[in-house]
Scaffold this active site. Structure first.
Site, PDB file in Angstrom:
ATOM      1  CG  ASP A 132      82.730  37.705 -30.404  1.00 40.97           C
ATOM      2  OD1 ASP A 132      81.756  36.927 -30.246  1.00 40.97           O
ATOM      3  OD2 ASP A 132      83.803  37.608 -29.776  1.00 40.97           O
ATOM      4  CB  CYS A 133      82.953  41.819 -35.638  1.00 39.49           C
ATOM      5  SG  CYS A 133      84.068  40.645 -36.423  1.00 39.49           S
ATOM      6  CE1 TYR A 134      81.237  41.833 -41.002  1.00 40.31           C
ATOM      7  CE2 TYR A 134      83.209  40.747 -40.160  1.00 40.31           C
ATOM      8  CZ  TYR A 134      82.611  41.764 -40.902  1.00 40.31           C
ATOM      9  OH  TYR A 134      83.387  42.697 -41.537  1.00 40.31           O
TER      10      TYR A 134
END
Length: 393
Positions: A132-134
């Protein structure tokens, strides 16, 4: 007689007397140890040789959208990506992989590191772990040392305090980390430059430890820790020099400041890639004991002659030989003359010591105190018991 602070004060005023270690050795023969001790402030040592336990840390900076790199190739050479999202470690001996049917080149991590230091562009290909963050899955670009954040060498094992002489008593050529060894004792290869080598001039490591500032690849580096396979308990001669592989150092330094003259990729046929590296260590002349150790000559330092034709960890030897004998170009084994050659460049080793001398004389390079002494009680722990072996068929 002196302190490092006093020597640094003279360096800052450009009044320090600095000699290469070869100059010191010659003057000790002329004047003796007491006179030389009073005259010189710093002695410089150097070597230029393959140091395969080397590598580079790189931080690429984040992409948009960000990527968490989990597989990566720099100019076709795999880099380790098990750190932060865009932190990489590129090992000097990692081998370039075939890409899109292209044949594997005689190229590896050492060549990619040297090219980056020389300012050349390097192709990057990365595969990410989507989170989700990368969210980015892949990335491809061209890098130079000016388009990345950190680029520094961290070398787990450099500057062996002495090493071995390799020979081949078998009946076929062998391709080793010392280069080709010809059958029937056809040649002998030694890797250490002998009495000019840094750690042989401080055999008990009284002057060198974590925090010691050094010449590393044409830039300023530091001793970070003891090196891997650090083995100071090696047997020693009365002059305290070891009779084989002994102490090692882990070194660190900013690769962006380094000079491609002193960092070069190399390749050993049928063995693999490595990195030729220039390293110089300054030794402060604090007392007569320092001069006594630095006065050691090639005839006073020995190395074991090891037969690589026996495929075991502990190989038979043909005894010890002095570096003075090795540097004549011939030794005698089993009654026959055997050609010798150094793996280290003696010429460039001298040039490292000379360039470091010039840095100190000009006030560009001052000395540092070690933060603490290196351990002198390390034993070498081999993996004596083989576990189960996987079939490679």
């Amino acid at each position: 007689m002196r302190t490092i602070a006093e020597i640094n004060d003279k360096i800052s005023k450009k009044k320090a007397v600095v000699w290469t270690v070869e100059e010191l050795k010659a003057r000790v023969l002329e004047k003796g140890i007491p006179a030389v001790t009073k005259e010189v402030d710093v002695v410089t040592t150097g070597t230029f040789e393959p140091m395969e336990s080397s590598g580079a840390i790189l931080n690429l900076g984040h992409t948009d959208p960000p990527i968490k790199i989990r597989r990566c190739w720099l100019d076709g050479v795999p880099a380790y990506s098990g750190f932060g999202a865009v932190d990489l470690y590129l090992g000097a001996t990692e081998v370039a992989e075939a890409q899109d049917g292209e044949e594997i080149r005689e190229r590896g991590g050492g060549h990619a590191i040297a090219d980056l230091i020389a300012g050349k562009p390097i192709h990057l290909r990365a595969i990410g772990q989507v989170t989700d963050c990368y969210p980015r899955a892949s990335f491809e670009t061209t890098l130079t040392k000016d388009t990345i954040n950190q680029f520094y060498l961290y070398n787990p094992r450099n500057l062996y305090q002495n090493f071995i002489v390799g020979v081949n008593g078998g009946d076929r050529p062998l391709f080793t980390y010392l280069g080709p060894l010809q059958p029937h004792l056809g040649n002998a290869v030694y890797s250490n430059p002998g009495a000019i080598s840094p750690l042989l001039n401080d055999p008990e490591l009284n002057l060198i430890g974590p925090g010691t500032r050094v010449f590393l690849g044409g830039g300023i580096g530091y001793v970070a820790w003891e090196g891997t396979q650090h083995f100071p308990k090696q047997k020693r001669l009365p002059n305290k020099t070891p009779i084989g592989p002994a102490a090692t150092l882990a070194l660190i330094g900013d690769a962006k400041q380094m000079n491609p003259k002193w960092v070069r990729g190399c390749y050993f046929h049928n063995y693999g890639p490595s990195l030729m590296l220039g390293v110089g260590v300054p030794l402060p002349i604090l007392n007569e004991q320092v001069v006594l150790h630095c006065a050691v000559q090639d005839q006073d330092v020995v190395a074991p002659i090891v037969d690589f034709s026996i495929p075991r960890r502990v190989r038979p030897t043909f005894g010890l030989v002095s570096y003075a004998q090795l540097k004549t170009g011939r030794i005698t084994l089993e009654g026959k003359p055997v050609r010798t050659a150094p793996l280290a460049s003696i010429f460039f080793s001298r040039q490292v010591a000379l360039e470091l001398k010039q840095w100190i004389e000009s006030g560009e390079f001052t000395l540092t105190e070690p933060v603490f002494p290196l351990a002198m009680d390390r034993s070498f722990l081999p993996q004596n018991l083989w576990g189960s072996q996987l079939s490679l068929e």
